[in-house]
Design a protein around this motif. Structure first.
Motif, mmCIF file in Angstrom:
data_model
loop_
_atom_site.group_PDB
_atom_site.id
_atom_site.type_symbol
_atom_site.label_atom_id
_atom_site.label_comp_id
_atom_site.label_asym_id
_atom_site.label_seq_id
_atom_site.Cartn_x
_atom_site.Cartn_y
_atom_site.Cartn_z
ATOM 1 N N PRO A 18 -7.794 -3.308 3.212
ATOM 2 C CA PRO A 18 -6.792 -3.137 4.272
ATOM 3 C C PRO A 18 -5.378 -3.164 3.692
ATOM 4 O O PRO A 18 -5.058 -4.039 2.881
ATOM 5 N N ASP A 24 -3.341 0.787 7.072
ATOM 6 C CA ASP A 24 -3.886 0.263 8.320
ATOM 7 C C ASP A 24 -2.801 -0.071 9.326
ATOM 8 O O ASP A 24 -3.004 0.052 10.535
ATOM 9 N N VAL A 26 -5.703 -8.268 10.822
ATOM 10 C CA VAL A 26 -6.501 -7.404 9.947
ATOM 11 C C VAL A 26 -7.744 -8.141 9.455
ATOM 12 O O VAL A 26 -8.860 -7.603 9.486
ATOM 13 N N THR A 46 -10.824 4.191 7.118
ATOM 14 C CA THR A 46 -10.123 2.947 6.809
ATOM 15 C C THR A 46 -10.529 1.904 7.848
ATOM 16 O O THR A 46 -11.167 2.219 8.856
ATOM 17 N N ALA A 91 -8.651 0.329 10.002
ATOM 18 C CA ALA A 91 -8.032 0.599 11.295
ATOM 19 C C ALA A 91 -8.699 1.774 11.993
ATOM 20 O O ALA A 91 -8.937 1.739 13.205
ATOM 21 N N HIS A 132 -3.729 7.322 13.618
ATOM 22 C CA HIS A 132 -5.110 6.928 13.320
ATOM 23 C C HIS A 132 -6.098 7.884 13.991
ATOM 24 O O HIS A 132 -7.090 8.290 13.371
#
Length: 230
Positions: free
Chosen positions: A75, A97, A116, A155, A157, A197
């Protein structure tokens, strides 16, 4: 104790953040240039990376690009110049992220890091429970996603955003809900994190053969995964 790698060439700020985060229970390793920071990220195990954009040797974008090219899922929280929207968007598009503007509040940084890390722990605690929607399948324990049995390089996120959309497939999910559920924080004014995202998720799904309309934007309302749950 969570291990954090902090890469920033501002030694005064680095010392301040390291002292604060250590007091908050984090184990912090610091590097003051992108070359050394990249070496540490590649050779040691960390739970999260705090990465400044403006760095000597390798800038933050170069460090992030090299890590993501190596399929490193660490992250990454980027530190960007205050008000520099371009750097924020570029960082997110490259696989960061989340981000914080500099000068950042140490307390806010600690809160973002906990969000996170908490997201990763929740996924691991779900064991082998998988989530399926149409041809998309997520395996939280492995932190891996698939489209039509083809692995998606998501990723942390992106994985979390897609997971929320799958849990509400066929329903509109507002950006506020996505930000709180997936990123673990409140939606901020002019915040385009979720937009970027979702754009990244669309691209990765399209690369595997999915329709670009699989996730649609409902103007003024949010996003919707158009296929029904199975």
């Amino acid at each position: 104790m969570s291990r954090i790698l902090l890469i920033d060439d501002d030694t005064e700020l680095t010392d301040l953040l390291k002292e604060y985060l250590t007091g908050e229970g984090f184990d912090v390793t610091a590097a003051n240039d992108g070359g050394r920071g990249l070496e540490l990220a590649q050779s040691q195990s960390f739970d999260a990376l705090v990465l400044d954009v403006m760095l000597p040797v390798h800038n933050g974008f170069e460090v992030l690009r090299k890590l993501r090219e190596e399929a490193c899922s660490l992250p990454v929280l980027m530190l960007t110049a205050k008000g520099d929207t371009v750097d924020r968007i570029v960082g997110l598009e490259m696989g960061a992220d989340d981000y914080l503007p500099k000068p950042c509040n140490p307390r806010e940084l600690a809160a973002r890091l906990r969000a996170v890390l908490r997201r990763g722990r929740v996924e691991n605690e779900q064991g082998d429970d998988s989530l399926t929607s149409g041809q998309i399948r997520l395996l939280p324990a492995e932190h891996q996603g698939y489209w039509n049995n083809q692995a998606l390089a998501l990723t942390g996120a992106e994985f979390a955003v897609l997971k929320v959309l799958m849990q509400h497939a066929g329903e509109v999910v507002g950006k506020e809900v996505l930000t709180e559920s997936a990123l673990g924080r409140k939606l901020m004014p002019y915040d385009r994190s979720i937009d970027v995202h979702v754009s990244n998720i669309r691209k990765k799904l399209a690369d595997k053969g999915a329709s670009r309309d699989l996730i649609i934007n409902i103007r003024g309302a949010g996003y919707m995964l158009t296929q029904s749950k199975q």
